[in-house]
Motif scaffolding. Structure first.
Motif, short mmCIF file in Angstrom:
data_model
loop_
_atom_site.label_atom_id
_atom_site.label_comp_id
_atom_site.label_asym_id
_atom_site.label_seq_id
_atom_site.Cartn_x
_atom_site.Cartn_y
_atom_site.Cartn_z
N ASN A 1 0.78 -1.17 -0.01
CA ASN A 1 -0.09 -0.17 0.10
C ASN A 1 0.85 1.33 0.07
O ASN A 1 0.23 2.26 -0.04
N THR A 2 1.96 1.19 0.14
CA THR A 2 2.91 2.31 -0.01
C THR A 2 3.93 2.36 -0.86
O THR A 2 4.24 1.54 -1.63
N SER B 1 3.66 9.19 9.15
CA SER B 1 2.41 9.76 8.59
C SER B 1 1.95 9.30 7.47
O SER B 1 0.86 9.17 7.15
N ILE B 2 3.06 8.69 6.51
CA ILE B 2 2.63 8.10 5.41
C ILE B 2 1.55 6.84 5.52
O ILE B 2 0.72 6.50 5.04
N ILE B 3 2.00 6.09 6.77
CA ILE B 3 1.60 4.74 6.84
C ILE B 3 0.09 5.12 7.60
O ILE B 3 -0.80 4.49 7.39
N GLY C 1 -6.25 8.59 8.98
CA GLY C 1 -5.98 7.39 9.51
C GLY C 1 -6.55 6.49 8.45
O GLY C 1 -6.64 5.13 8.52
N THR C 2 -6.75 6.96 7.13
CA THR C 2 -7.39 6.13 6.17
C THR C 2 -6.47 4.72 5.79
O THR C 2 -6.72 3.88 5.44
N MET C 3 -5.08 5.26 5.48
CA MET C 3 -4.26 4.19 5.03
C MET C 3 -4.23 3.15 6.18
O MET C 3 -3.96 2.00 5.66
N ARG D 1 11.49 6.90 10.57
CA ARG D 1 11.31 8.35 10.61
C ARG D 1 9.90 8.64 10.75
O ARG D 1 9.02 7.85 10.32
N ASP D 2 9.66 9.84 11.41
CA ASP D 2 8.26 10.40 11.44
C ASP D 2 7.46 10.51 10.33
O ASP D 2 6.25 10.27 10.19
#
Ligand SMILES: Nc1nc2c(ncn2[C@@H]2O[C@H](COP(=O)(O)OP(=O)(O)OP(=O)(O)O)[C@@H](O)[C@H]2O)c(=O)[nH]1
Ligand SMILES: [Mg+2]
Length: 295
Positions: free
Chosen positions: A198-199, A236-238, A243-245, A231-232
């Motif tokens: 997903n990323t 955030s990406i995950i 919070g949809t991802m 890394r922060d």
């Protein structure tokens, strides 16, 4: 009865884990489109009436830039000591410098090698013949077998070639043993697979997933797991917008885990940042990535 240990080695992404899953007819190792998915030597123990073959899926061998990659390479190289080595090449990309380095090492160690040209579903016959011609004199291979792991093409021939070259006659594992990885590790891997799927490219090498707790109640498993990044901004990406991802990852992982455990699952995921875990030997240990329970 004939038996033996058979390593599956090659560059990252050539389809080693797809092959072990196809042979075993079940998911033993997670697969992704990203380079560097597998992080341990994973057994898939194949049994039939007359044979036991212990397949060993290994991390892709690559130029190591981090401590993690160094440890992964070592794991793969250690597996060269098995009876037969399946040296996988990606027929789409062809024979590359990194393949040459791996073959050089196999040659130096005089290993018994079957050359396997994978992903033939995506190439023309002429290209395959050219590739075989390019490679057949590079080493005294036990055999050369073109396959498609994805499409299950010619895997039966590969199995037969392996069987013809087995030398032991000991049954190493009882029939009910399928792999060396335990439930907790596999669940962590299923979650990591969904993160990878997903990323985009920035995430894969910097993520690991650890199951922190499993509780079985009536017909249900309650699972807590940490997704650890270094890394922060990856955190955030995950998590994604609102919070949809994380929700998507959680849902897909839950479905896979339910299928794997054959039970309803309640899955709670937490995303944590631990800076530079990939380069710290101790943190690798703490994180259970390399020194995992089954070793
Ligand atoms: N077209 C095609 N794609 C394949 C085949 N086998 C594997 N793939 C794809 O190649 C990608 C990598 O597959 P993996 O099995 O994860 O590769 P790997 O060698 O285990 O990779 P690492 O664990 O990173 O070393 C995935 O997207 C697979 O679907 C095949 O026979 N044909
Ligand atoms: Mg793999």
């Amino acid at each position: 009865m004939k038996s033996g240990f058979v390593s599956i080695v090659g560059r990252p992404n050539v389809g080693k884990s797809t092959l072990i899953n196809q042979i075993m007819q079940r998911k033993i190792a997670i697969v992704s489109t990203k380079v560097g998915t597998t992080r341990n030597n994973i057994f898939g123990i194949y049994n039939d009436k007359d044979y036991q073959i212990v397949f060993v899926d290994t991390p892709g061998i690559q130029k190591a830039n981090t401590k993690l990659e160094e440890v992964l390479n070592k794991k793969a190289l250690d597996s060269f000591d098995n009876d037969i080595v399946l040296f996988l090449i990606d027929a789409i990309t062809g024979y590359k410098d990194n393949d040459k380095k791996i073959l050089k090492k196999l040659k130096e160690d005089k290993k018994r090698v079957i050359l396997v040209l994978n992903k033939i579903d995506q190439i023309k016959k002429e290209k395959l013949l050219t590739l075989i011609n390019e490679l057949k004199n590079e080493y005294d291979f036990l055999d050369i077998v073109p396959i498609s792991s994805l499409k299950n093409d010619n895997i039966d021939t590969l199995l037969q070639v392996i069987k013809n070259n087995l030398q032991d006659n000991v049954k190493y594992f009882s029939d009910d043993v399928i792999t060396n990885i335990d439930e907790k590790y596999m669940i962590g891997e299923l979650i990591r697979e969904k993160v990878l799927e997903n990323t985009y490219d920035e995430v894969p090498h910097s993520v690991t997933c650890l199951v922190t707790n499993i509780e079985f109640t009536k017909g249900k498993a309650i699972i807590n797991a940490d997704i650890i990044v270094d890394r922060d901004n990856l955190k955030s990406i995950i998590i994604g917008k609102n919070g949809t991802m994380l929700k998507k990852i959680g849902k897909e992982a839950r479905l896979d885990i339910e299928n794997y455990l054959n039970k309803k699952v309640y899955l709670e995921l937490y995303v944590k940042t631990i800076p530079n875990w990939r380069d710290k030997k101790n943190s690798l240990k703490e994180l259970n990535i390399i020194e995992s329970d089954f070793e």
